[in-house]
Design an enzyme around this catalytic site. Sequence first.
Site, mmCIF file in Angstrom:
data_model
loop_
_atom_site.group_PDB
_atom_site.id
_atom_site.type_symbol
_atom_site.label_atom_id
_atom_site.label_comp_id
_atom_site.label_asym_id
_atom_site.label_seq_id
_atom_site.Cartn_x
_atom_site.Cartn_y
_atom_site.Cartn_z
ATOM 1 N N ASP A 159 66.008 17.543 78.173
ATOM 2 C CA ASP A 159 65.546 16.309 78.639
ATOM 3 C C ASP A 159 66.028 17.452 80.196
ATOM 4 O OD1 ASP A 159 64.967 13.626 79.761
ATOM 5 O OD2 ASP A 159 66.728 13.248 80.107
ATOM 6 N N VAL B 43 62.629 7.065 74.579
ATOM 7 C CA VAL B 43 62.444 7.297 72.881
ATOM 8 C C VAL B 43 63.961 7.204 71.950
ATOM 9 C CG1 VAL B 43 61.029 8.985 72.890
ATOM 10 C CG2 VAL B 43 62.609 9.753 72.267
ATOM 11 N N ASP C 125 69.369 7.800 70.115
ATOM 12 C CA ASP C 125 69.795 6.139 70.197
ATOM 13 C C ASP C 125 69.309 5.725 71.572
ATOM 14 O OD1 ASP C 125 71.508 8.234 71.708
ATOM 15 O OD2 ASP C 125 73.179 6.585 71.862
HETATM 16 P P1 IMP Z 1 69.742 16.668 78.788
HETATM 17 O O1 IMP Z 1 71.248 17.026 79.110
HETATM 18 O O2 IMP Z 1 69.356 15.821 80.149
HETATM 19 O O3 IMP Z 1 68.419 17.747 78.740
HETATM 20 O O4 IMP Z 1 69.871 15.396 78.097
HETATM 21 C C1 IMP Z 1 69.253 15.614 76.805
HETATM 22 C C2 IMP Z 1 70.513 14.065 76.423
HETATM 23 O O5 IMP Z 1 70.219 13.228 75.970
HETATM 24 C C3 IMP Z 1 69.619 14.665 74.663
HETATM 25 O O6 IMP Z 1 70.803 14.431 73.353
HETATM 26 C C4 IMP Z 1 69.801 12.669 74.643
HETATM 27 O O7 IMP Z 1 70.949 12.474 73.503
HETATM 28 C C5 IMP Z 1 69.583 12.010 75.531
HETATM 29 N N1 IMP Z 1 67.965 11.514 75.925
HETATM 30 C C6 IMP Z 1 67.271 12.219 76.290
HETATM 31 N N2 IMP Z 1 66.580 11.644 76.397
HETATM 32 C C7 IMP Z 1 66.323 10.570 76.035
HETATM 33 C C8 IMP Z 1 65.663 9.639 75.175
HETATM 34 O O8 IMP Z 1 65.033 9.642 76.012
HETATM 35 N N3 IMP Z 1 66.329 8.935 74.103
HETATM 36 C C9 IMP Z 1 67.785 8.742 73.740
HETATM 37 N N4 IMP Z 1 67.893 10.401 74.445
HETATM 38 C C10 IMP Z 1 67.805 11.039 74.745
#
Ligand code: IMP
Length: 188
Positions: free
Chosen positions: A112, A163, A169
């Site tokens: 993300d 999602v 989750d």
């Molecule tokens: P990042 O550190 O922003 O890249 O986020 C990664 C983590 O955020 C993932 O491992 C998920 O646990 C959570 N996450 C990001 N987007 C979503 C989503 O759309 N649904 C559920 N969890 C998400």
Amino acid sequence: MPDLKVLLSRDQIAKRVAEMGEEIARDYRGQSIIFIGVLKGASIFLSDLARHVPLDATFDFIGISSYGNRPTPKEDPAGHAAWDSLGEVRVTKDMDNSLADRNVILVEDILDTGLTLNYISKLVQAHQPKSLRIAALLDKPERRIKKDVKADYVGFQIPNEFVVGYGLDYAERYRNLKDVCVLSLPPS
Ligand code: IMP
Ligand code: MG
């Protein structure tokens, strides 16, 4: 009741995960690998992916939690901008194995902002693995803050929607859905 709409069906997921496994098997032919899953979201993806990689392989898991409360989709339906300030991550379960000289594949449910994988990659690099690659089932490129974080194996690029399912989750629920679904909560 929250509204769930199928974004990726179980059949689409199964087909793509098999392709990813075959690609990994080709890339690491004759070598052994260690899959490191990021708890808890990647657990289902890892278990399916690894069964499509007929190489000498072991599993490990890392648990992490982000500081602060990430807002819910209801609080922030436009794309959870408040997440963007949250770069701090804490390890809640460390890896059990030595990674020195190993071929590591980090397995994550979704890429993300990239903050989580940026942090974990650095942690793994400190162990001086032989190689490190990232496999992410989903990628939301629009949301990337850490622009240099890229997955080597990506299942699907998806739009900026929240999602759930297939491991992902919302407040710990919906991980057991067979499809990846867009979650939207009704206005209160
Ligand atoms: P990042 O550190 O922003 O890249 O986020 C990664 C983590 O955020 C993932 O491992 C998920 O646990 C959570 N996450 C990001 N987007 C979503 C989503 O759309 N649904 C559920 N969890 C998400
Ligand atoms: Mg996660």
